[in-house]
Design a protein around this motif. Structure first.
Motif, PDB file in Angstrom:
ATOM      1  N   VAL A  71      45.128  59.536  27.810  1.00 22.22           N
ATOM      2  CA  VAL A  71      45.146  60.825  27.135  1.00 22.22           C
ATOM      3  C   VAL A  71      46.360  60.854  26.220  1.00 22.22           C
ATOM      4  O   VAL A  71      47.460  60.451  26.601  1.00 22.22           O
ATOM      5  CB  VAL A  71      45.189  61.981  28.166  1.00 22.22           C
ATOM      6  CG1 VAL A  71      45.487  63.308  27.489  1.00 22.22           C
ATOM      7  CG2 VAL A  71      43.872  62.041  28.922  1.00 22.22           C
ATOM      8  N   PRO A 126      41.005  59.766  20.414  1.00 14.58           N
ATOM      9  CA  PRO A 126      39.774  59.510  21.171  1.00 14.58           C
ATOM     10  C   PRO A 126      38.804  58.617  20.396  1.00 14.58           C
ATOM     11  O   PRO A 126      38.694  58.708  19.173  1.00 14.58           O
ATOM     12  CB  PRO A 126      39.174  60.901  21.367  1.00 14.58           C
ATOM     13  CG  PRO A 126      40.307  61.853  21.164  1.00 14.58           C
ATOM     14  CD  PRO A 126      41.212  61.187  20.174  1.00 14.58           C
ATOM     15  N   LYS A 130      38.417  60.921  30.058  1.00 13.95           N
ATOM     16  CA  LYS A 130      39.842  60.971  29.754  1.00 13.95           C
ATOM     17  C   LYS A 130      40.586  60.306  30.899  1.00 13.95           C
ATOM     18  O   LYS A 130      40.395  60.670  32.060  1.00 13.95           O
ATOM     19  CB  LYS A 130      40.327  62.412  29.595  1.00 13.95           C
ATOM     20  CG  LYS A 130      39.762  63.101  28.371  1.00 13.95           C
ATOM     21  CD  LYS A 130      40.339  64.488  28.231  1.00 13.95           C
ATOM     22  CE  LYS A 130      39.859  65.126  26.945  1.00 13.95           C
ATOM     23  NZ  LYS A 130      40.525  66.415  26.722  1.00 13.95           N
ATOM     24  N   ASP A 145      40.865  59.440  36.258  1.00  7.37           N
ATOM     25  CA  ASP A 145      39.896  59.624  35.183  1.00  7.37           C
ATOM     26  C   ASP A 145      39.174  60.942  35.396  1.00  7.37           C
ATOM     27  O   ASP A 145      38.750  61.256  36.509  1.00  7.37           O
ATOM     28  CB  ASP A 145      38.861  58.494  35.165  1.00  7.37           C
ATOM     29  CG  ASP A 145      39.341  57.256  34.434  1.00  7.37           C
ATOM     30  OD1 ASP A 145      40.518  57.216  34.005  1.00  7.37           O
ATOM     31  OD2 ASP A 145      38.534  56.319  34.291  1.00  7.37           O
ATOM     32  N   GLU A 162      31.616  68.278  35.703  1.00  5.48           N
ATOM     33  CA  GLU A 162      32.816  67.469  35.524  1.00  5.48           C
ATOM     34  C   GLU A 162      33.314  66.943  36.862  1.00  5.48           C
ATOM     35  O   GLU A 162      33.023  67.507  37.909  1.00  5.48           O
ATOM     36  CB  GLU A 162      33.927  68.291  34.863  1.00  5.48           C
ATOM     37  CG  GLU A 162      33.574  68.745  33.472  1.00  5.48           C
ATOM     38  CD  GLU A 162      34.645  69.626  32.886  1.00  5.48           C
ATOM     39  OE1 GLU A 162      35.566  69.071  32.258  1.00  5.48           O
ATOM     40  OE2 GLU A 162      34.576  70.851  33.085  1.00  5.48           O
ATOM     41  N   SER A 165      32.235  62.551  28.110  1.00  5.27           N
ATOM     42  CA  SER A 165      33.669  62.495  27.834  1.00  5.27           C
ATOM     43  C   SER A 165      34.375  61.843  29.011  1.00  5.27           C
ATOM     44  O   SER A 165      34.097  62.173  30.168  1.00  5.27           O
ATOM     45  CB  SER A 165      34.224  63.909  27.633  1.00  5.27           C
ATOM     46  OG  SER A 165      35.635  63.893  27.598  1.00  5.27           O
ATOM     47  N   THR A 169      32.786  60.347  24.172  1.00  6.43           N
ATOM     48  CA  THR A 169      34.155  60.075  23.743  1.00  6.43           C
ATOM     49  C   THR A 169      34.945  59.483  24.911  1.00  6.43           C
ATOM     50  O   THR A 169      34.672  59.777  26.073  1.00  6.43           O
ATOM     51  CB  THR A 169      34.876  61.349  23.255  1.00  6.43           C
ATOM     52  OG1 THR A 169      34.916  62.304  24.310  1.00  6.43           O
ATOM     53  CG2 THR A 169      34.194  61.929  22.028  1.00  6.43           C
ATOM     54  N   VAL A 170      35.919  58.638  24.563  1.00 12.26           N
ATOM     55  CA  VAL A 170      36.842  58.050  25.538  1.00 12.26           C
ATOM     56  C   VAL A 170      38.252  58.220  25.001  1.00 12.26           C
ATOM     57  O   VAL A 170      38.533  57.853  23.850  1.00 12.26           O
ATOM     58  CB  VAL A 170      36.539  56.549  25.783  1.00 12.26           C
ATOM     59  CG1 VAL A 170      37.677  55.873  26.530  1.00 12.26           C
ATOM     60  CG2 VAL A 170      35.227  56.378  26.535  1.00 12.26           C
ATOM     61  N   GLU A 171      39.132  58.766  25.833  1.00 16.27           N
ATOM     62  CA  GLU A 171      40.541  58.933  25.486  1.00 16.27           C
ATOM     63  C   GLU A 171      41.348  58.268  26.598  1.00 16.27           C
ATOM     64  O   GLU A 171      41.537  58.830  27.666  1.00 16.27           O
ATOM     65  CB  GLU A 171      40.881  60.421  25.379  1.00 16.27           C
ATOM     66  CG  GLU A 171      42.251  60.704  24.829  1.00 16.27           C
ATOM     67  CD  GLU A 171      42.497  62.197  24.645  1.00 16.27           C
ATOM     68  OE1 GLU A 171      43.667  62.544  24.377  1.00 16.27           O
ATOM     69  OE2 GLU A 171      41.556  63.005  24.779  1.00 16.27           O
ATOM     70  N   ASP A 172      41.778  57.022  26.346  1.00 16.98           N
ATOM     71  CA  ASP A 172      42.425  56.210  27.382  1.00 16.98           C
ATOM     72  C   ASP A 172      43.606  55.459  26.786  1.00 16.98           C
ATOM     73  O   ASP A 172      43.415  54.480  26.080  1.00 16.98           O
ATOM     74  CB  ASP A 172      41.413  55.234  27.975  1.00 16.98           C
ATOM     75  CG  ASP A 172      41.945  54.462  29.176  1.00 16.98           C
ATOM     76  OD1 ASP A 172      43.153  54.555  29.478  1.00 16.98           O
ATOM     77  OD2 ASP A 172      41.157  53.753  29.797  1.00 16.98           O
ATOM     78  N   TYR A 225      44.069  59.642  32.659  1.00 20.65           N
ATOM     79  CA  TYR A 225      45.418  60.186  32.782  1.00 20.65           C
ATOM     80  C   TYR A 225      46.328  59.149  33.422  1.00 20.65           C
ATOM     81  O   TYR A 225      46.212  58.858  34.614  1.00 20.65           O
ATOM     82  CB  TYR A 225      45.394  61.470  33.619  1.00 20.65           C
ATOM     83  CG  TYR A 225      44.775  62.627  32.873  1.00 20.65           C
ATOM     84  CD1 TYR A 225      45.568  63.549  32.200  1.00 20.65           C
ATOM     85  CD2 TYR A 225      43.393  62.786  32.829  1.00 20.65           C
ATOM     86  CE1 TYR A 225      45.007  64.607  31.500  1.00 20.65           C
ATOM     87  CE2 TYR A 225      42.817  63.835  32.132  1.00 20.65           C
ATOM     88  CZ  TYR A 225      43.626  64.736  31.475  1.00 20.65           C
ATOM     89  OH  TYR A 225      43.062  65.775  30.782  1.00 20.65           O
TER      90      TYR A 225
END
Length: 127
Positions: A40, A44, A115, A101, A79, A113, A35-38, A117
């Motif tokens: 945040v 996603p 994300k 990131d 992470e 994943s 998943t990519v949330e860009d 920020y």
């Protein structure tokens, strides 16, 4: 479990590949179901097809460059976080976006994943 040194290497490589706009190599860093949330807060994206479209429509359509601005921070649970800047042209004007990131990795060293920020507060229009 993935080592912290591998996390660090993969995250630093990611910024280098963004700088080169090497979308194919960037996609090879991701797991198929990642998943990519860009940034945040947006919906996603899930899966390599959606992630590929994201990079091709964003990075592939710009003259972006990227530079790491600090050390990678890692955890013992797979992470890491990396601060960097992306220079882009936005609405015909040069801009810089300051980003952090956060990525999670599987045992195979693939990103599961990502994300990003950042917000409008982190976008600076250059003179």
């Amino acid at each position: 479990m993935i080592s912290t040194s591998t996390i660090r290497e993969k995250m630093e490589l990611y910024v280098q590949l963004v700088n080169k706009r090497d979308i194919k190599a960037i996609l090879e860093l991701y797991a198929a179901d990642a998943t990519v949330e860009d940034p945040v807060g947006v919906e996603p994206l899930q899966g390599i097809e959606a992630i590929s479209r994201f990079y091709r429509e964003g990075l592939g359509q710009s003259e972006a460059s990227a530079e790491q601005t600090g050390d990678v921070r890692t955890t013992i649970s797979g992470e890491g976080a990396i601060p960097f800047q992306v220079k882009v042209t936005f609405e015909g004007r040069p801009c810089v976006i300051t980003v952090i990131d956060v990525m999670q990795f599987n045992d195979d060293g693939k990103i599961t994943s990502m994300k990003a920020y950042w917000s409008q507060d982190n976008l600076e229009v250059l003179a």
